[in-house]
Design a protein around this motif. Structure first.
Motif, mmCIF file in Angstrom:
data_model
loop_
_atom_site.group_PDB
_atom_site.id
_atom_site.type_symbol
_atom_site.label_atom_id
_atom_site.label_comp_id
_atom_site.label_asym_id
_atom_site.label_seq_id
_atom_site.Cartn_x
_atom_site.Cartn_y
_atom_site.Cartn_z
ATOM 1 N N GLY A 1 41.712 43.726 -1.462
ATOM 2 C CA GLY A 1 42.427 44.751 -2.344
ATOM 3 C C GLY A 1 42.000 45.947 -1.740
ATOM 4 N N GLU A 2 42.860 47.060 -1.616
ATOM 5 C CA GLU A 2 42.450 48.392 -1.182
ATOM 6 C C GLU A 2 41.397 49.072 -2.003
ATOM 7 O OE1 GLU A 2 44.604 52.886 -0.671
ATOM 8 O OE2 GLU A 2 45.933 51.148 -1.846
ATOM 9 N N HIS A 3 40.519 49.496 -1.403
ATOM 10 C CA HIS A 3 39.312 50.025 -1.761
ATOM 11 C C HIS A 3 39.627 51.151 -3.078
ATOM 12 C CE1 HIS A 3 37.460 49.000 2.108
ATOM 13 N NE2 HIS A 3 36.476 49.940 2.009
ATOM 14 N N CYS A 4 38.983 50.873 -4.124
ATOM 15 C CA CYS A 4 38.860 51.732 -5.192
ATOM 16 C C CYS A 4 38.128 53.213 -4.813
ATOM 17 C CB CYS A 4 38.073 51.181 -6.579
ATOM 18 S SG CYS A 4 36.192 51.392 -6.287
ATOM 19 N N PRO A 5 38.199 54.137 -5.542
ATOM 20 C CA PRO A 5 37.721 55.450 -5.012
ATOM 21 C C PRO A 5 36.137 55.395 -4.961
ATOM 22 C CG PRO A 5 39.369 55.702 -6.878
ATOM 23 C CD PRO A 5 39.269 54.541 -6.821
ATOM 24 N N LEU B 1 41.993 39.036 7.125
ATOM 25 C CA LEU B 1 42.463 39.206 5.899
ATOM 26 C C LEU B 1 42.694 37.834 5.270
ATOM 27 C CD1 LEU B 1 45.131 41.904 6.349
ATOM 28 C CD2 LEU B 1 43.029 42.289 5.247
ATOM 29 N N ARG B 2 42.793 36.859 5.808
ATOM 30 C CA ARG B 2 42.986 35.632 5.294
ATOM 31 C C ARG B 2 41.539 35.151 4.765
ATOM 32 N NH1 ARG B 2 46.776 34.808 9.307
ATOM 33 N NH2 ARG B 2 48.792 34.599 8.503
ATOM 34 N N ARG B 3 40.443 35.283 5.483
ATOM 35 C CA ARG B 3 39.050 35.171 5.130
ATOM 36 C C ARG B 3 38.863 35.823 3.848
ATOM 37 N NH1 ARG B 3 35.469 31.837 3.269
ATOM 38 N NH2 ARG B 3 33.333 32.805 3.659
ATOM 39 N N CYS B 4 39.386 37.092 3.882
ATOM 40 C CA CYS B 4 38.984 38.013 2.776
ATOM 41 C C CYS B 4 39.862 37.304 1.402
ATOM 42 C CB CYS B 4 39.702 39.479 2.865
ATOM 43 S SG CYS B 4 38.620 40.396 3.838
ATOM 44 N N ALA C 1 49.242 43.775 3.697
ATOM 45 C CA ALA C 1 49.803 42.777 4.223
ATOM 46 C C ALA C 1 50.844 41.886 3.649
ATOM 47 C CB ALA C 1 48.523 41.751 4.686
ATOM 48 N N LEU C 2 52.149 42.020 3.624
ATOM 49 C CA LEU C 2 52.976 41.758 2.909
ATOM 50 C C LEU C 2 53.260 39.897 2.988
ATOM 51 C CD1 LEU C 2 55.820 44.187 3.322
ATOM 52 C CD2 LEU C 2 54.161 44.364 1.528
ATOM 53 N N GLU C 3 52.642 39.464 4.029
ATOM 54 C CA GLU C 3 52.626 38.059 4.183
ATOM 55 C C GLU C 3 51.422 37.366 3.176
ATOM 56 O OE1 GLU C 3 52.047 40.515 6.299
ATOM 57 O OE2 GLU C 3 52.092 39.685 8.389
ATOM 58 N N LEU C 4 50.774 38.195 2.767
ATOM 59 C CA LEU C 4 49.594 37.614 1.627
ATOM 60 C C LEU C 4 49.861 37.970 0.114
ATOM 61 C CD1 LEU C 4 46.561 38.222 3.898
ATOM 62 C CD2 LEU C 4 47.745 36.322 3.514
ATOM 63 N N GLU C 5 50.982 38.887 0.195
ATOM 64 C CA GLU C 5 51.177 39.382 -1.442
ATOM 65 C C GLU C 5 51.433 38.275 -2.414
ATOM 66 O OE1 GLU C 5 54.395 42.390 -3.724
ATOM 67 O OE2 GLU C 5 54.604 41.705 -1.711
ATOM 68 N N ASP C 6 52.006 37.167 -2.202
ATOM 69 C CA ASP C 6 52.268 36.246 -3.212
ATOM 70 C C ASP C 6 50.982 35.520 -3.570
ATOM 71 O OD1 ASP C 6 55.067 36.687 -3.240
ATOM 72 O OD2 ASP C 6 55.749 34.896 -1.902
ATOM 73 N N GLU C 7 50.110 35.232 -2.728
ATOM 74 C CA GLU C 7 48.838 34.629 -2.767
ATOM 75 C C GLU C 7 48.182 35.479 -3.365
ATOM 76 O OE1 GLU C 7 45.534 32.085 -0.115
ATOM 77 O OE2 GLU C 7 47.197 33.050 0.872
ATOM 78 N N VAL D 1 28.901 56.278 4.483
ATOM 79 C CA VAL D 1 28.021 55.505 5.519
ATOM 80 C C VAL D 1 28.577 55.824 6.750
ATOM 81 C CG1 VAL D 1 27.542 53.061 6.117
ATOM 82 C CG2 VAL D 1 27.291 53.795 3.547
ATOM 83 N N GLY D 2 29.986 56.026 6.961
ATOM 84 C CA GLY D 2 30.471 56.378 8.337
ATOM 85 C C GLY D 2 31.235 55.189 8.950
ATOM 86 N N LEU D 3 31.430 54.178 8.199
ATOM 87 C CA LEU D 3 32.311 53.171 8.628
ATOM 88 C C LEU D 3 33.599 53.671 9.012
ATOM 89 C CD1 LEU D 3 31.362 50.330 6.002
ATOM 90 C CD2 LEU D 3 30.757 50.476 8.553
ATOM 91 N N GLY D 4 34.337 52.863 9.971
ATOM 92 C CA GLY D 4 35.681 52.951 10.589
ATOM 93 C C GLY D 4 36.806 52.487 10.030
ATOM 94 N N ARG D 5 37.503 51.881 10.550
ATOM 95 C CA ARG D 5 38.957 51.456 9.698
ATOM 96 C C ARG D 5 38.840 50.467 8.799
ATOM 97 N NH1 ARG D 5 42.407 46.964 12.566
ATOM 98 N NH2 ARG D 5 44.424 47.396 12.009
ATOM 99 N N ILE D 6 39.774 50.615 7.846
ATOM 100 C CA ILE D 6 39.801 49.752 6.839
ATOM 101 C C ILE D 6 41.370 49.143 6.887
ATOM 102 C CG2 ILE D 6 40.165 49.539 4.130
ATOM 103 C CD1 ILE D 6 38.133 52.094 4.042
ATOM 104 N N VAL D 7 41.320 47.724 6.613
ATOM 105 C CA VAL D 7 42.393 47.163 6.717
ATOM 106 C C VAL D 7 42.369 46.317 5.292
ATOM 107 C CG1 VAL D 7 43.994 45.295 7.928
ATOM 108 C CG2 VAL D 7 42.333 46.740 9.210
ATOM 109 N N TYR D 8 43.499 46.612 4.486
ATOM 110 C CA TYR D 8 43.453 45.689 3.197
ATOM 111 C C TYR D 8 44.750 44.743 3.260
ATOM 112 C CZ TYR D 8 46.505 49.737 1.913
ATOM 113 O OH TYR D 8 47.410 50.706 2.020
ATOM 114 N N ALA D 9 44.591 43.717 2.381
ATOM 115 C CA ALA D 9 45.815 42.830 2.175
ATOM 116 C C ALA D 9 46.771 43.355 0.940
ATOM 117 C CB ALA D 9 45.286 41.301 1.830
ATOM 118 N N GLY D 10 46.140 43.874 0.031
ATOM 119 C CA GLY D 10 46.914 44.315 -1.365
ATOM 120 C C GLY D 10 46.479 45.662 -1.462
ATOM 121 N N SER D 11 47.700 46.474 -1.866
ATOM 122 C CA SER D 11 47.414 47.752 -2.218
ATOM 123 C C SER D 11 46.893 48.009 -3.670
ATOM 124 C CB SER D 11 48.582 48.809 -1.957
ATOM 125 O OG SER D 11 49.546 48.508 -2.660
#
Length: 164
Positions: free
Chosen positions: A84-88, A12-15, A143-149, A97-107
């Protein structure tokens, strides 16, 4: 909010770094990383909508890349990390495409609230949660730790949008 691992936070930091690169290049601050089941980075990208094509989201580009380069039977075990959370549109591409888990920093909810607080209009597409568009996808974030950034990157974008 789901529990995020140290590995999740590293990606997420790389994102967020990719999002910063996008902003510094005149684009919207979004970045994403595709990781294989063993934890290796397969591909990364950042927003490229400044040229006028509003579909050039990094999540969409990663889905396209995965469709061409990752075997179908491996995709569900891959993880997409994103600032950022995926848009629709991106949620649908990810699911098709059949990808798996999504992890986002900001909703999407966070971003919508920030933009409204800065007096900016809503975007042209409803900010639906990923699981509303693709209910079977495993999702973790924000990831609330990244919210301010993240908020600061989007604030800088909002100032640029107001000036233009």
């Amino acid at each position: 909010m789901s529990d995020l691992t140290d590995q999740d936070m590293t990606h997420l930091r790389r994102c967020v770094e990719l999002a910063r690169e996008a902003l510094e290049d005149g684009d919207e601050p979004f970045g994403s990383v595709l990781v294989d089941p063993a934890g290796a980075v397969l591909h990364e990208d950042r927003n490229r909508t400044a040229g006028g094509d509003q579909t050039r989201h990094p999540e969409f580009e990663l889905a396209r890349w995965a469709a061409e380069h990752v075997p179908a039977d491996v995709r569900a075990d891959c993880t997409v990390y994103t600032s950022g959370e995926h848009c629709p549109m991106c949620s649908a591409a990810h699911a098709w495409v059949g990808l798996g888990r999504i992890v986002y920093a900001g909703s999407s909810a966070q971003l919508t609230a920030w933009r409204r607080g800065w007096g900016l209009p809503d975007g042209p597409v409803a900010p639906l949660p990923i699981t509303t568009v693709a209910p079977g996808l495993p999702v973790a974030g924000p990831a609330l730790e990244l919210e301010d950034e993240l908020r600061e990157l989007h604030r800088r974008l909002s100032e640029r949008q107001v000036q233009s």
